[in-house]
Design an enzyme around this catalytic site. Structure first.
Site, mmCIF file in Angstrom:
data_model
loop_
_atom_site.group_PDB
_atom_site.id
_atom_site.type_symbol
_atom_site.label_atom_id
_atom_site.label_comp_id
_atom_site.label_asym_id
_atom_site.label_seq_id
_atom_site.Cartn_x
_atom_site.Cartn_y
_atom_site.Cartn_z
ATOM 1 N N GLY A 132 0.810 -1.203 0.000
ATOM 2 C CA GLY A 132 0.000 0.000 0.000
ATOM 3 C C GLY A 132 0.841 1.250 0.000
ATOM 4 N N GLY A 135 2.904 1.106 3.721
ATOM 5 C CA GLY A 135 3.547 -0.152 4.081
ATOM 6 C C GLY A 135 3.042 -1.308 3.260
ATOM 7 C CE1 TYR A 136 4.947 -6.339 6.012
ATOM 8 C CE2 TYR A 136 6.049 -4.200 5.852
ATOM 9 C CZ TYR A 136 5.861 -5.414 6.497
ATOM 10 O OH TYR A 136 6.581 -5.706 7.625
ATOM 11 C CB THR A 137 -1.771 -5.834 3.354
ATOM 12 O OG1 THR A 137 -2.064 -4.435 3.365
ATOM 13 C CG2 THR A 137 -2.895 -6.581 4.053
ATOM 14 C CE LYS A 155 -2.283 0.771 4.878
ATOM 15 N NZ LYS A 155 -3.236 1.791 4.359
ATOM 16 C CG ASP A 251 -5.363 5.990 -4.221
ATOM 17 O OD1 ASP A 251 -5.266 6.308 -5.425
ATOM 18 O OD2 ASP A 251 -4.587 5.187 -3.672
ATOM 19 C CD GLU A 488 -41.232 26.098 -1.502
ATOM 20 O OE1 GLU A 488 -40.601 27.178 -1.417
ATOM 21 O OE2 GLU A 488 -42.180 25.800 -0.754
ATOM 22 C CG ASN A 521 -40.768 37.232 -17.661
ATOM 23 O OD1 ASN A 521 -40.256 38.045 -16.899
ATOM 24 N ND2 ASN A 521 -40.254 36.944 -18.842
ATOM 25 C CD GLU A 528 -39.404 44.949 -9.155
ATOM 26 O OE1 GLU A 528 -40.150 44.077 -8.674
ATOM 27 O OE2 GLU A 528 -39.725 45.671 -10.123
#
Length: 576
Positions: A132, A135-137, A155, A251, A488, A521, A528
């Site tokens: 990773g 480090g590592y798993t 991990k 990621d 609404e 409209n 205004e």
């Protein structure tokens, strides 16, 4: 399609005199850590290049190269990205440029996290199963405690690699996020965290089915649409869950999704939250992290939120469906320029044979404008996935943002948004109906702003508190406003930017304007209108607003209507 390579360019007129010849000795680099992957960094495909012995005039391409208008390409952000990430983890080399953002190799750095010291007595380490960022798993077997006899993954983060205060905080945050979010079916389960003088040990669920990347390769480089849907639903489910809690992964890529078992229908699990961070809906992050092929444009611009994850999901979807990366180049600088400037190709096979919904799905995730990108919850509601079984639409935090903006809008803009909402399609309304239902309307079909707080609390974890999303929710729910019915609510939660990113935007806008002409409209003076928009006296309103109003009858013009929909501000006018 077979192997997932892009189509060779037979007449590379836009290429430099030196052709791109794959060299398998150049590894892919993750800018934050220098992590290598299993395929060439510049390959357009997750597979090792098949063009190693190709003639010198051939090149692999899935994203057409662009000719820049200036004599030379603009400066690449890659140099600064490398320097920033190197400094973040204390690996700046003597001759390497750097960005002054803090001290590296900090003297007297406290690396005691307060985690349990019982790792050696409780777990027996097995073989390494992955590498990773830090480090590592390894696989392991629990010897004592509630996990006794169970196979787990561990991990291991060497403390020797934690050389800055930022790196210390990254480790703390990764553990806190895993603890808070664990329980979701598409997230690797967190069990325990230990430390000794040399290492930090994060004990998690052991997934034995391999990476999504390996599964793609075993299928010849791509998935069928139906099989891709099954993968995308699971990815989007966990991403939506993270984003609701205020966690951005940063990621997302095929290597960071594991299958629980080797079975074809095994559940998919998200892993590696080492680059993850918290973010509120109204905040932006600025540190550049991630993997080059999956990084979003706004990350390179150093201003991003959860939308950056959705770009990465779009890249994964593109790869799943066609087997090629949407953005690629020989160098990291070229990759970043492609991400910033190039458009992914949908012309070559297999795209013409795929459904229009699949293509639209990917395009709406790979929009360079993050405001026009789908959220994870919206992506789950997209027509491409809408009929897929077991799809559950989660609460979406964008609804909170849009309602907040709506409440703070002028009556004129609310009327314009109401007209726009009436043009929404059935699938778009279905998504909004799901969100409205999740907020818990009463028997009369009405919700108050208190419903927003109740719904968030119902779905909250400790991560939502740590990310301060809870504070944001409380702020929205404390606003003074009348209750909302569904009509609404639709007006309040219609995203103008996202509609603008659709091919049907012009039709939406024209239809909405016709409705607005009939119902909302009316003649309006420039003064205004300026008051409606909350413009300050210092803004030259007659200059900037004159084309908003039709001279014939004094009503809002179509241009003014569209600008009003976008929610203008005095700051925008001052920039004009």
């Amino acid at each position: 399609m077979g192997l997932c390579h892009g189509k060779p360019i037979e007449n590379p007129q836009n290429l430099s005199e030196n052709p791109i010849i794959p060299d398998d000795n150049i590894p892919a680099v993750n800018y934050r850590t220098g992590k290598s992957s299993n395929f060439p960094f510049y390959s357009p495909s997750p597979l090792p290049s098949g063009f190693k012995n190709s003639p010198a005039n051939s090149s692999v391409s899935s994203t057409p190269l662009r000719i820049f208008k200036r004599p030379f390409p603009p400066p690449s952000p890659a140099k600064h990205i490398r320097a920033l990430l190197a400094r973040r983890h204390g690996s700046v080399k003597p001759n390497e440029a750097s960005i002054p953002e803090g001290n590296e190799f900090e003297v007297g750095l406290d690396k005691n996290f307060g985690f349990s010291k019982h790792f050696i007595t409780h777990y027996e380490l097995g073989e390494e199963v992955g590498r990773g960022h830090f480090g590592y798993t390894c696989s392991a077997k629990a010897k004592k405690g509630s996990l006794k006899g169970q196979d787990v993954a561990v991990k291991i983060i060497p403390k020797s690699k934690i050389t800055t205060a930022i790196a210390v905080e990254d480790v703390r945050r990764e553990v806190k996020i895993l603890q808070a979010l664990t329980g979701h079916k598409n997230l690797v389960q967190f069990y325990d965290c230990c430390e000794d003088d040399d290492n930090v040990y994060i004990v998690m669920e052991l997934c034995k089915g391999g990476e999504l990347l390996d599964r793609i390769l075993s299928r010849g480089g791509k998935y069928s649409e139906e099989d891709a849907k099954a993968v995308m639903v699971q990815i989007l489910s966990i991403v939506a869950y993270c984003h609701l809690q205020g966690v951005v992964h940063r990621d997302l890529k095929p290597e960071n999704f594991l299958f629980t078992f080797k079975d074809e229908h095994s559940p998919l699990k998200a892993i590696d939250f080492g680059l993850s961070d918290y973010v509120k809906p109204d905040e932006r992050l600025n540190d550049i992290v991630g993997s080059a092929y999956y990084v979003a444009p706004e990350v390179l611009h150093r201003s991003y939120g959860t939308e950056a994850d959705m770009w990465s999901v779009g890249v994964i979807a593109y790869i799943l469906l066609c087997g090629s990366r949407p953005f690629w180049a020989r160098t990291e600088s070229g990759i970043f320029q492609a991400v910033l400037k190039a458009d992914p190709s949908f012309d070559e096979a297999p795209w013409p044979s795929l459904s229009s919904d699949a293509i639209d799905f990917v395009k709406r995730l790979l929009n360079k404008d993050y405001r026009k990108r789908l959220t994870a919850a919206q992506a789950l509601s997209h027509p491409w996935l809408a009929n897929y079984h077991d799809v559950k639409i989660p609460l979406d935090m964008i609804v909170y943002k849009l309602v907040k903006a709506y409440i703070c809008s002028s009556p004129l803009r609310k009327a314009a948004l109401g007209a726009l909402a009436k043009t929404l399609t059935v699938p778009q309304l279905a998504y909004l109906r799901e969100q409205f239902t999740l907020l818990g309307p009463n028997k009369s079909g009405i919700i108050s702003l208190q419903n927003f707080k109740t719904a968030a609390v119902r779905n909250s974890t400790d991560a939502m508190k740590d990310s301060r999303v809870v504070d944001y929710v409380n702020m929205v729910s404390s606003l003074q406003y009348r209750k909302l019915d569904f009509e609404e609510f639709c007006a309040a939660t219609t995203s103008v930017h996202q509609l603008e990113g659709m091919e049907s935007w012009e039709q939406h806008a024209r239809s909405a304007y016709e409705l607005f002409e009939k119902d909302g409209n009316r003649p309006i003076m420039i003064e205004e209108l300026a008051s409606e928009l909350g413009l300050s006296p210092s803004v030259p309103v007659h200059v900037v607003l004159q084309d908003w109003i039709r001279h014939a009858d004094g009503k809002l013009s179509f241009l003014g209507f569209v600008r009003l929909l976008h929610g203008v501000s005095s700051r925008a006018f001052q920039k004009t």
